[in-house]
Design an enzyme around this catalytic site. Sequence first.
Site, PDB file in Angstrom:
ATOM      1  N   ALA A   1     -40.054 -13.609  -4.890  1.00  0.00           N
ATOM      2  CA  ALA A   1     -40.394 -13.606  -3.476  1.00  0.00           C
ATOM      3  C   ALA A   1     -39.955 -12.282  -2.865  1.00  0.00           C
ATOM      4  O   ALA A   1     -39.242 -11.511  -3.506  1.00  0.00           O
ATOM      5  CB  ALA A   1     -39.697 -14.755  -2.751  1.00  0.00           C
ATOM      6  N   MET A   2     -40.384 -12.047  -1.609  1.00  0.00           N
ATOM      7  CA  MET A   2     -40.092 -10.764  -0.978  1.00  0.00           C
ATOM      8  C   MET A   2     -39.686 -10.958   0.477  1.00  0.00           C
ATOM      9  O   MET A   2     -40.339 -11.675   1.223  1.00  0.00           O
ATOM     10  CB  MET A   2     -41.345  -9.866  -1.091  1.00  0.00           C
TER      11      MET A   2
ATOM     12  N   ASN B   1     -39.787  -9.320   3.296  1.00  0.00           N
ATOM     13  CA  ASN B   1     -40.372  -8.571   4.410  1.00  0.00           C
ATOM     14  C   ASN B   1     -39.913  -9.122   5.752  1.00  0.00           C
ATOM     15  O   ASN B   1     -39.904 -10.321   5.966  1.00  0.00           O
ATOM     16  CB  ASN B   1     -41.896  -8.664   4.345  1.00  0.00           C
TER      17      ASN B   1
ATOM     18  N   GLU C   1     -34.032 -14.949   0.141  1.00  0.00           N
ATOM     19  CA  GLU C   1     -34.857 -14.084   1.006  1.00  0.00           C
ATOM     20  C   GLU C   1     -34.375 -14.153   2.458  1.00  0.00           C
ATOM     21  O   GLU C   1     -34.353 -13.152   3.161  1.00  0.00           O
ATOM     22  CB  GLU C   1     -36.342 -14.461   0.904  1.00  0.00           C
TER      23      GLU C   1
END
Length: 868
Positions: free
Chosen positions: A261-262, A264, A297
């Site tokens: 996952a990221m 952002n 995250e």
Amino acid sequence: MAHTPQAKYRKDYQSPSHTISDLDLTFDLHDKATLVTAVSQVKQQLDSTTLNLEGDNVELKSISVNGEEWSDYTIHPASLEIANLPSEFELVIVTLIDPEANSALEGLYKSGGAFCTQCEAEGFRRITYYMDRPDVLAKFTTTVIADKAQYPFLLSNGNRVDEGEVEGGRHWVKWQDPHPKPAYLFALVAGDFDVLRDKYTTKSGRDVALEIFVDKGNLDRASHAMVSLINSMKWDEERFDLEYDLDIYMIVAVDFFNMGAMENKGLNIFNSKFVLANNQTATDADYLGIEAVIGHEYFHNWTGNRVTCRDWFQLSLKEGLTVFRDQEFSSDLGSRAVNRIGNVRTIRGPQFAEDASPMSHPIRPEKVIEMNNFYTLTVYEKGSEVIRMMHTLLGEVGFQKGMKLYFERHDGTAATCEDFVAAMEQASGVDLTQFRLWYSQSGTPTLRVESDYDAENKTYSLTVEQSTEATHEQKEKQALHIPFDIELYSASGEPITLQCNGEKVHNVLDVKQDKQIFVFENVTEQPIPSLLREFSAPVKLEYDYSDDELIFLMVNARNEFARWDASQMLLGKYIRTNIDNIQQGKGVELPESVIDAFRGVLLNEELEPAFISEVLSLPNHNEVSGWFKQVDVDAIATVLKEMKVTLAQNLNDELSATYHSLKQDEYTIEHAAIGKRSLRNTCLAFLANNENGDALVVEQYNSSNNMTDTIAAMSAANAAQLPCRETLMQDYSDKWKHDGLVMDKWFALQGMNPASNALDNIKVSMEHSAFSLKNPNRTRNLIGSFLNFNAVQFHAKSGEGYQFAGEILRELNSSNPQVASRLIDPLLKYRRYDQQRQDLIKVELEKLKAMDNLAKDLFEKVTKALEA
Ligand code: TRP
Ligand code: ZN
């Protein structure tokens, strides 16, 4: 190779020539031709009138400076050089990109029907020419324009500030992110989704809208992700006093994603594997994985986003720290001991193996060719162990003071690992001078410990020697500061107070020299030492324990981790002895006393079932391989199998009784319920080897009301090669062939199939309608599990496994180099196998090296592996 890729060095860091205060982006989205307009407000910092911008796979349409078309520029293969610039200016760059052709899944690409982005580490340069480095922080405004019917949701970072419609059935939405950020935290998503909505009120009273976007029809699989998100937000307030800082938090699940996952800013993008779950589709492990990754995250919002990295060599600044935080989160919500055991298995298995491989590197690397190659177990997991050691040295209070100071000093900026250690040191007063070596020294230290009891003087001494073997890229090693947590027990199981020089001393000894002797006084009987409690440092411990001492610790050690560790050391002793036995043509043996010790744990009603399950789980083939310079693939597999069968036969009645007593009618994901299933399914994996194993497995498969028990039955059938295997696999495929994520579990079982025709079956599985080499999850589950978790078949002396790996790698080299580069790791360790296997693997590495379009990712690994 056309050009030899160049390495970058940490020591060469230079601050940016310019800063960008604001970036205004407009995306006119079309599958094959998306137009990107980037308007930057730029200021010169150094005395250069030239600006270099990174770019990759982008077609430049136009450049203007302060409203005038600019012609003074040069396009290089990976950058754009703009010359004779004023000291302050507005720069407009228009580029054209092709999202549909982007199979590397980096930059802007299409996943299923949706547009999405992945910019970490250096993917933003595939969108536009930009200063694509983490120490350039700008305020982003993003306008997304797309067809309204096909893409009703248009998302980006920050807050939605405006929207409208344009001719041709298109619409647009404008987003503004008030927090300056580096380009790697940028995100854009356009698509049609089902949305799960909730809200959270922070402890200071700010209302935050929570939105999880999933493919249409998947709403019934999004609720665990939402619960995990809310738990994360609450936990970070309680344990770290950190609150969320925007009015909206969005998570989008996509099927095509290179990693987990990221983070952002305000718009996390997730591999759907770490969002989607219900009890028919997900196992307990999946539920726990979702909790951990959602937490990870979310925690990045402070450790990563509010304070980011100065350069990519500092990656562990955010990743090691955030892994530490997600591990603590999972431990506070669930079982601390079981979490610790899982994390330690990861370090002792794959991380130690990485340390010993040609890719070994310190948690803060010195030299990088392709940054994507450094999102590693070392940077993440060992990085977290380094943070944990600081936590051990400073204590929770000192550590939290350090965190406060770190944020006071560095909030809103790009920092270094040194900045973090300095804050910890100054806030707590603990000297971390020597400790800093953990950031620059690679490899796994060994702690050799010897003990001596002096009955006359009532002293007990521990002689501790540390050493670190040379690693591939670093020959000289120095003594580290190792927190060494110990306890001494009397024969009756009472802890003995540790005293040195007339004073009570702490359980955590500071090991700082090559050789050190710790003498404890007033020790009135020969004690039994419990060493490296809680795995207080990521090192290999060598101490010559007797069986009796280990059995004693399995029962008497005061913490669960130490009891588990004793059980693993006991198993380890017999795994080694039996490998010797097999190599000398003898059989596998396990003394009655050892079997009894495991029987005792199995029958102990005071222990958590989840913990018992861990005690009964043998180390896997990879972990055992790591104990040897030369790996005897077949002997290790035989011993692990035979020891399992021996335990199964000797403990048949107890395993069977436990198995039946743990049946649950209702499926819940409470931790106690998960623990019971875990132990029950561990029992099943043993019992599958006994008489009636086949019937028992079939019975469980048929009566299962949840994915955990279904997959446990199939795994048991697979590992024990039961007659029912075929039928169960066929039934599962008939039921789930339309769902790639659920089929991944089936693909993984095909990859791990111990049967001698496994590779043929894998090739057939690649033709399955749910399989695609373009999808990283499918590839990792089928091909990755064959390379990583099927030692005997993958390393078959025919060399077919290696040839198959070579073919796949050559194909992925062009379509998705990041996935190829993760897949290749087992081949890099070829020197640990016999000459025949080494030669066969080398052929495949040489073939890759000779490719003229070899990606940087594989180039870096292949050349390192082939170096002498
Ligand atoms: N920062 C991400 C994490 O939390 C890692 C990541 C996601 C990543 N996607 C990536 C890294 C693609 C490199 C390339 O751990
Ligand atoms: Zn991370």
